[in-house]
Motif scaffolding. Structure first.
Motif, PDB file in Angstrom:
ATOM      1  N   LYS A   1       1.994   6.526  -7.083  1.00 50.22           N
ATOM      2  CA  LYS A   1       0.982   7.486  -7.542  1.00 50.22           C
ATOM      3  C   LYS A   1       1.496   8.920  -7.466  1.00 50.22           C
ATOM      4  O   LYS A   1       0.987   9.806  -8.155  1.00 50.22           O
ATOM      5  CB  LYS A   1      -0.298   7.332  -6.724  1.00 50.22           C
ATOM      6  CG  LYS A   1      -1.085   6.069  -7.065  1.00 50.22           C
ATOM      7  CD  LYS A   1      -2.351   5.959  -6.233  1.00 50.22           C
ATOM      8  CE  LYS A   1      -3.145   4.715  -6.622  1.00 50.22           C
ATOM      9  NZ  LYS A   1      -4.354   4.519  -5.770  1.00 50.22           N
TER      10      LYS A   1
ATOM     11  N   ALA B   1      -0.019  -3.085  -7.776  1.00 49.80           N
ATOM     12  CA  ALA B   1      -1.452  -3.249  -7.505  1.00 49.80           C
ATOM     13  C   ALA B   1      -1.850  -4.726  -7.563  1.00 49.80           C
ATOM     14  O   ALA B   1      -2.664  -5.187  -6.752  1.00 49.80           O
ATOM     15  CB  ALA B   1      -2.274  -2.431  -8.496  1.00 49.80           C
ATOM     16  N   GLU B   2      -1.278  -5.459  -8.497  1.00 47.39           N
ATOM     17  CA  GLU B   2      -1.589  -6.886  -8.612  1.00 47.39           C
ATOM     18  C   GLU B   2      -1.109  -7.647  -7.375  1.00 47.39           C
ATOM     19  O   GLU B   2      -1.828  -8.495  -6.830  1.00 47.39           O
ATOM     20  CB  GLU B   2      -0.943  -7.459  -9.871  1.00 47.39           C
ATOM     21  CG  GLU B   2      -1.605  -6.981 -11.160  1.00 47.39           C
ATOM     22  CD  GLU B   2      -0.771  -7.270 -12.392  1.00 47.39           C
ATOM     23  OE1 GLU B   2      -1.328  -7.208 -13.509  1.00 47.39           O
ATOM     24  OE2 GLU B   2       0.448  -7.561 -12.264  1.00 47.39           O
TER      25      GLU B   2
ATOM     26  N   ASN C   1       2.722  -6.220 -11.098  1.00 46.30           N
ATOM     27  CA  ASN C   1       2.939  -4.836 -10.676  1.00 46.30           C
ATOM     28  C   ASN C   1       2.495  -4.685  -9.220  1.00 46.30           C
ATOM     29  O   ASN C   1       2.018  -5.641  -8.595  1.00 46.30           O
ATOM     30  CB  ASN C   1       2.238  -3.848 -11.609  1.00 46.30           C
ATOM     31  CG  ASN C   1       0.726  -4.034 -11.641  1.00 46.30           C
ATOM     32  OD1 ASN C   1       0.111  -4.438 -10.650  1.00 46.30           O
ATOM     33  ND2 ASN C   1       0.106  -3.743 -12.772  1.00 46.30           N
TER      34      ASN C   1
ATOM     35  N   ILE D   1       2.495   1.680  -3.454  1.00 45.39           N
ATOM     36  CA  ILE D   1       1.496   2.156  -4.430  1.00 45.39           C
ATOM     37  C   ILE D   1       1.276   3.657  -4.251  1.00 45.39           C
ATOM     38  O   ILE D   1       1.199   4.412  -5.237  1.00 45.39           O
ATOM     39  CB  ILE D   1       0.179   1.369  -4.276  1.00 45.39           C
ATOM     40  CG1 ILE D   1       0.357  -0.061  -4.784  1.00 45.39           C
ATOM     41  CG2 ILE D   1      -0.959   2.061  -5.033  1.00 45.39           C
ATOM     42  CD1 ILE D   1      -0.811  -0.979  -4.460  1.00 45.39           C
ATOM     43  N   TYR D   2       1.204   4.097  -3.007  1.00 50.20           N
ATOM     44  CA  TYR D   2       1.024   5.527  -2.739  1.00 50.20           C
ATOM     45  C   TYR D   2       2.201   6.339  -3.288  1.00 50.20           C
ATOM     46  O   TYR D   2       2.011   7.383  -3.935  1.00 50.20           O
ATOM     47  CB  TYR D   2       0.869   5.755  -1.241  1.00 50.20           C
ATOM     48  CG  TYR D   2       0.779   7.206  -0.843  1.00 50.20           C
ATOM     49  CD1 TYR D   2      -0.405   7.925  -1.011  1.00 50.20           C
ATOM     50  CD2 TYR D   2       1.886   7.876  -0.321  1.00 50.20           C
ATOM     51  CE1 TYR D   2      -0.479   9.271  -0.659  1.00 50.20           C
ATOM     52  CE2 TYR D   2       1.815   9.212   0.031  1.00 50.20           C
ATOM     53  CZ  TYR D   2       0.625   9.907  -0.144  1.00 50.20           C
ATOM     54  OH  TYR D   2       0.556  11.233   0.200  1.00 50.20           O
TER      55      TYR D   2
ATOM     56  N   GLU E   1       7.895   0.115 -10.440  1.00 53.46           N
ATOM     57  CA  GLU E   1       7.076  -0.917  -9.818  1.00 53.46           C
ATOM     58  C   GLU E   1       7.779  -2.265  -9.755  1.00 53.46           C
ATOM     59  O   GLU E   1       7.868  -2.885  -8.701  1.00 53.46           O
ATOM     60  CB  GLU E   1       5.720  -1.069 -10.518  1.00 53.46           C
ATOM     61  CG  GLU E   1       4.849   0.178 -10.479  1.00 53.46           C
ATOM     62  CD  GLU E   1       3.406  -0.144 -10.819  1.00 53.46           C
ATOM     63  OE1 GLU E   1       2.800  -1.011 -10.160  1.00 53.46           O
ATOM     64  OE2 GLU E   1       2.883   0.475 -11.765  1.00 53.46           O
TER      65      GLU E   1
ATOM     66  N   GLU F   1       0.834  -1.206   0.000  1.00 49.99           N
ATOM     67  CA  GLU F   1       0.000   0.000   0.000  1.00 49.99           C
ATOM     68  C   GLU F   1       0.867   1.255   0.000  1.00 49.99           C
ATOM     69  O   GLU F   1       0.589   2.223  -0.721  1.00 49.99           O
ATOM     70  CB  GLU F   1      -0.916   0.012   1.232  1.00 49.99           C
ATOM     71  CG  GLU F   1      -2.142  -0.847   1.116  1.00 49.99           C
ATOM     72  CD  GLU F   1      -3.087  -0.653   2.291  1.00 49.99           C
ATOM     73  OE1 GLU F   1      -4.303  -0.686   2.079  1.00 49.99           O
ATOM     74  OE2 GLU F   1      -2.598  -0.457   3.420  1.00 49.99           O
TER      75      GLU F   1
ATOM     76  N   GLU G   1      -0.521  -6.332  -4.372  1.00 56.34           N
ATOM     77  CA  GLU G   1      -1.299  -5.887  -3.212  1.00 56.34           C
ATOM     78  C   GLU G   1      -2.671  -6.538  -3.187  1.00 56.34           C
ATOM     79  O   GLU G   1      -3.169  -6.940  -2.124  1.00 56.34           O
ATOM     80  CB  GLU G   1      -1.430  -4.360  -3.241  1.00 56.34           C
ATOM     81  CG  GLU G   1      -1.985  -3.737  -1.973  1.00 56.34           C
ATOM     82  CD  GLU G   1      -3.498  -3.726  -1.933  1.00 56.34           C
ATOM     83  OE1 GLU G   1      -4.075  -3.730  -0.821  1.00 56.34           O
ATOM     84  OE2 GLU G   1      -4.121  -3.721  -3.015  1.00 56.34           O
ATOM     85  N   SER G   2      -3.303  -6.674  -4.344  1.00 54.29           N
ATOM     86  CA  SER G   2      -4.617  -7.309  -4.428  1.00 54.29           C
ATOM     87  C   SER G   2      -4.560  -8.761  -3.965  1.00 54.29           C
ATOM     88  O   SER G   2      -5.459  -9.242  -3.256  1.00 54.29           O
ATOM     89  CB  SER G   2      -5.134  -7.229  -5.869  1.00 54.29           C
ATOM     90  OG  SER G   2      -6.366  -7.899  -6.002  1.00 54.29           O
TER      91      SER G   2
END
Length: 294
Positions: A113, A277-278, A275, A109-110, A174, A106, A280-281
């Motif tokens: 961004k 997001a993948e 990546n 990712i922040y 990433e 998380e 983290e999901s």
């Protein structure tokens, strides 16, 4: 310390560690604690970062004695109570590892961004505590990508660095940080994970510092051709990588989804890794599944 140091209006309490052989200080102002780290303004510092999994940066300060500047400029950042992951016990419970993974990803990712990469994900740059889970620290020297996909870098902790960072001195947006996070998670799960990192770092440091681009390029090509499932094919420079495929994942018996995402994060080829997001999901799903199971 044998005399009073000040960083602007910050009173130095003690030296907490070294950075490039220069001291990093715990400092105090109005009974609040901060970290003061030597800073070289290669990249613009983001002082408006605000995320639960990322230590905040507050700008630059100066170390003075009797009004005279001592040493370099210092980056003032949030003091995060707890201890570095590298000082925690290995063989952590799987539910704790997945929670920390969720926190770290998380935070990354922040940063992404905001056009940033941490640049040095390691066991010393993640602090764990009872009140905040896992939190990324040492973000004052993060790498600014903007709209780029790759950047040159010579900063890394060799034992945690992705092959392209270690050997090609380039960080891929990433993908490189996903690899480093995978190494972290491996070491949390493995009974002797962090205990081996000092030796691995010493072994790989000559590679990280080498300027022989031809040698590094050839070593990188060898690494990319490595079949981790065949120990005899693992090059001497990357012998430690075999433990990621062989031992990793004894602890993951009964958790095939966890094993699968960790193996993907530790792929030598950057394009084969998920990546942020993948990843983290996946950990959010695993975390939720373990929670429901308990």
């Amino acid at each position: 310390l044998n005399f009073l140091f000040m960083v602007n209006s910050y009173e130095v309490i003690k030296i907490v560690r070294a950075c490039d052989k220069k001291p990093v200080y715990l400092v105090e102002r109005d009974q609040d604690m901060f970290i003061a780290k030597p800073f070289s303004p290669v990249e613009p510092m983001l002082t408006d970062l605000n995320h639960k999994s990322v230590a905040r940066c507050y700008g630059l300060g100066r170390l003075t004695r009797h009004g005279k500047k001592i040493g370099d400029d210092f980056a003032i950042s949030e003091y995060v109570p707890g201890k570095p992951l590298v000082r925690t016990e290995n063989n952590l419970p799987i539910d704790m590892v997945t929670m920390y993974a969720h926190n770290i990803l998380e935070g990354l990712i922040y940063l992404d961004k905001n056009g940033r990469a941490h640049g040095d994900i390691s066991g010393g740059n993640v602090i764990v505590g009872t009140d905040h889970g896992a939190k990324l620290v040492d973000t004052s020297s993060s790498i600014f990508f903007g709209n780029s996909r790759e950047k040159s870098t010579y900063e890394c902790t060799p034992a945690f660095a992705a092959p392209e960072v270690l050997l090609m001195h380039r960080i891929i947006r990433e993908k490189s940080e996903v690899y480093s996070t995978g190494v972290l998670l491996h070491d949390m799960l493995h009974v002797d994970g962090f205990a081996n990192q000092r030796g691995i770092t010493q072994k790989l440091s000559p590679l990280a510092k080498s300027k022989d681009l031809d040698y590094l390029s050839k070593t990188y090509e060898k690494a990319m051709a490595t079949d981790l499932s065949s120990p005899q094919q693992v090059t001497p420079e990357f012998g430690f990588l075999n433990s990621y495929s062989a031992k990793l994942l004894e602890r993951c018996a009964g958790h095939p989804r966890l094993r699968s995402i960790l193996e993907a994060m530790l792929e030598l080829q950057p394009n084969n890794r998920p990546n942020l997001a993948e990843a983290e999901s996946e950990f959010a799903h695993i975390d939720k599944t373990l929670l429901l199971a308990n």
